[in-house]
Each structure stands twice: as structure tokens, then as C-alpha cells.
Design a protein around this motif. Structure first.
Motif: not given
Length: 357
Positions: A47-55, A133-152
Motif C-alpha cells: 500500500y502507498r501510505t501507512e502509519w503507527w500513531y501513538v498519542t 536508526r535509534d528510534w523504534a516502536l515494537r510490540r513484544g511477545a508479551d503483547g506490550r508495545w514499547r517505544t524509544t526516541v531521543a530528540a533534541e
């Protein structure tokens, strides 16, 4: 670095704003989808466009409120898949992250962009695992989602624990965005995520807890040609209900399409028809950077079982514009908002310039 940024911006412009050649067709969104998990947490690269969006909203150890956004976009540029070059930009990823701090009344934000491959960026098929690179959003085997981001100016390390099942939007996950049936997306949300983790900013690292909303969408033809942009909100209500509403605005003013849904705490879902959703601006804020004027406070009226219910969306603070032009993406307003019986986010696109997708 400037040359690399220019290259990425050029790829983004091609990916988002130019129609695909006849030789590289995109699959179209059609009614009748059956969402399957965990597969639909993962990427849909055709598909042309896709997003994962957490707020969401966070509360620090000293009882201060913060808002946050973490978004990963995947786009498939109009490049033939038969191109043998490893450098062909067959998939491009972008990411935004933002932290809303009401004590400073400003939005801290950062961006990432890279073509998929070469260890720079990836979006896994089969389950959620997207990284630049060092930014990520992942879902683990335990069903939990995890994110790490480092910005200015800030860092986020957050864990999202689902407390409710995924919430298909529209008709079982098929969500119309315009008068034509193919002006649509496949769309589901996971509301009422329980959040824990840490935030670093202002020279401090603090533990946080809170509540978040995750949106997943993928499409090949999201907006009608006459669309200017959209107003969208996702609200976690205090009684455990979840409310999503949006309107697609016309370039000549007015509403082109509208929709959304309400799922009550007992699991009953009301899907809104276009006439069931009304956004009425009650206060605007003008950006000193872009000059865009945003309706940052609005009365949202939805019709449930024939009864009109109005909630007033009030921003955490007005200056929550995200200027993502450095990464080749648009300027938009993405802000933490409150209603009398809950909290969530409001997104306002197409106010600085017409949105092309």
C-alpha cells in the motif's frame, strides 16, 4: 548533512505528492476486510501510505502533566519493484516525536527519515516492529508495545500495556474518507493503553505513568482531490469508553466527509455516519512561525442513538504546531486536549497548506 536532508525531502515529495506510474499500481482499499492480529499490527508494504500513531497524556512523579506523540510513517514511492538496485527507494520511512510541556507552553519535537534497508530503517511484516536508526516502536511477545526516541531536548522510553482489544474503525476496519468508496483506509485503534516509563527533558529524567491511544491506518488513496485536510480526535473517556471522530475539510470550505465511532466500556460500538459528526471551532491560535491559524478549541457534537452529545475540546496549551518540513512532511497541529469527561489528542492538518497524500 544538508545534501542528505535535501535528498530525503525530495524522496518524500515524490512519495507523497506524485501519482504512481501505470507500471506500479497500488492495491485499493475495499469493504469487507477482516482484521487479523498480530499480522495487521505489522507493515503492509504494497500500500502507498501507512502509519503507527501513538498519542497520550503522562503524569510525572511530581504530579505534572505532559503530552506526547510518537508516529512512524511508511510510504511506497512510485518506483518499480523490478528495479534491481539496492539504492532504489522502494520503501521510505519517516518518524515524528513530540513532547507537550504546559509549564513551558511549548512543543518539543524531532524527526527522522530514511529509506528502508542498509540498517537504517525497517518496517516488519507480521507484527509491529518499525525503526529508524535509534528510534523504534515494537510490540513484544508479551503483547506490550514499547517505544524509544531521543530528540533534541527530550527522550522517551515508554511501555504501552493494552487494557482493551483493538477497536476496528468504520465498517469492521474499512473507514471511508470521501464520497468515493476507494477514498478510504483500513483503520483500527487501541484506546486506553496503560503507559509507564521515563521522560528526559530540561536536564531531568523522571518516571511517568499515563494513558495513550494508538492508531493504525494504511491506504493507497486516502484523500479526495477536493480535500484540504482534516480535523481528528481520539479521546479516552473516564468511564472506559473510547471516542474517535474526524472530518475531512473541503478546499473551498465546509466538510467533505466525516465519521468516527464510540465504543462504550461494555463493548458496544456506535459507528458514526457523516451527518452524525460536527466540529464547531470556538477559539483559534495563529502560528508565529508559519502564519497558519488553527481552531485549537472546538465543540465536538456526535449523534448516538439519535441523541446529540457535545463535548468541548480544550487544548493543554495553544502552541502545539509541529513543523516537519525538514523531513519532507507537512506542517500540522497535534495537541493534547481535554474534555469534561476525558483526555486525548486533536490533530489539525491542511491549515498551513493543502495536504497531499
Amino acid at each position: 548533512m544538508a545534501r542528505a536532508s535535501t535528498l530525503v525531502a525530495g524522496i518524500a515529495a515524490v512519495a507523497i505528492g506524485v501519482a504512481a506510474p501505470a507500471g506500479t499500481p497500488y492495491p485499493q482499499v475495499r469493504p469487507g476486510i477482516v482484521l487479523r492480529f498480530p499480522a495487521d499490527h505489522g507493515a503492509h508494504p504494497a500500500y502507498r501510505t501507512e502509519w503507527w500513531y501513538v498519542t497520550g497524556w503522562l503524569r510525572t512523579e511530581d504530579e505534572k502533566d505532559l503530552g506526547f506523540q510518537v508516529t512512524f510513517f511508511r510510504t511506497r514511492p512510485p518506483v518499480g519493484t523490478a528495479n534491481p538496485s539496492r539504492f532504489a527507494a522502494t520503501q521510505v520511512l519517516f518518524a515524528h516525536a513530540a513532547l507537550s510541556d504546559p509549564t513551558r507552553r511549548r512543543l518539543l519535537h524531532g524527526e527522522r527519515a530514511a529509506r528502508q534497508g542498509f540498517g537504517l530503517a525497517s518496517a516488519r511484516v507480521g507484527d509491529a516492529d518499525v525503526a529508524i536508526r535509534d528510534w523504534a516502536l515494537r510490540r513484544g511477545a508479551d503483547g506490550r508495545w514499547r517505544t524509544t526516541v531521543a530528540a533534541e531536548g527530550f527522550k522517551l522510553a515508554l511501555v504501552f500495556d493494552p487494557t482493551q482489544p483493538p477497536m476496528p474503525q468504520g465498517q469492521g476496519g474499512y473507514s471511508r474518507k470521501g464520497p468515493r468508496p476507494d477514498e478510504a483506509s483500513y483503520y483500527y485503534s487501541i484506546p486506553h493503553l496503560r503507559v509507564s516509563g521515563t521522560v528526559e527533558h530540561g536536564g531531568r529524567r523522571v518516571r511517568v505513568r499515563g494513558t495513550a491511544w494508538l492508531d493504525r491506518e494504511w491506504s493507497s488513496n486516502y484523500l479526495a482531490p477536493q480535500a484540504q485536510g482534516w480535523d481528528w480526535t481520539g479521546l479516552n473517556l473516564d468511564d472506559g469508553s473510547a471516542l474517535m471522530a474526524y472530518r475531512i475539510r473541503r478546499k473551498d470550505g465546509g466538510t467533505l466527509w466525516a465519521g468516527g465511532s464510540l465504543r462504550t466500556r461494555d463493548g458496544r460500538t456506535t459507528v458514526f455516519a457523516p451527518g452524525d459528526v460536527v466540529f464547531r471551532p470556538i477559539a483559534t491560535w495563529r502560528s508565529p512561525v508559519t502564519g497558519a491559524r488553527y481552531p485549537v478549541a472546538q465543540d465536538l457534537t456526535v449523534r448516538v442513538n439519535g441523541v446529540a452529545i457535545t463535548r468541548r475540546l480544550m487544548p493543554m496549551f495553544a502552541a502545539q504546531e509541529l513543523d516537519a518540513r525538514r523531513s519532507g512532511l507537512p506542517v500540522y497541529w497535534e495537541g493534547a486536549v481535554q474534555v469534561p469527561d476525558g483526555r486525548g489528542y486533536l490533530e489539525l492538518t491542511g491549515y498551513a497548506a493543502p495536504l497531499a497524500m
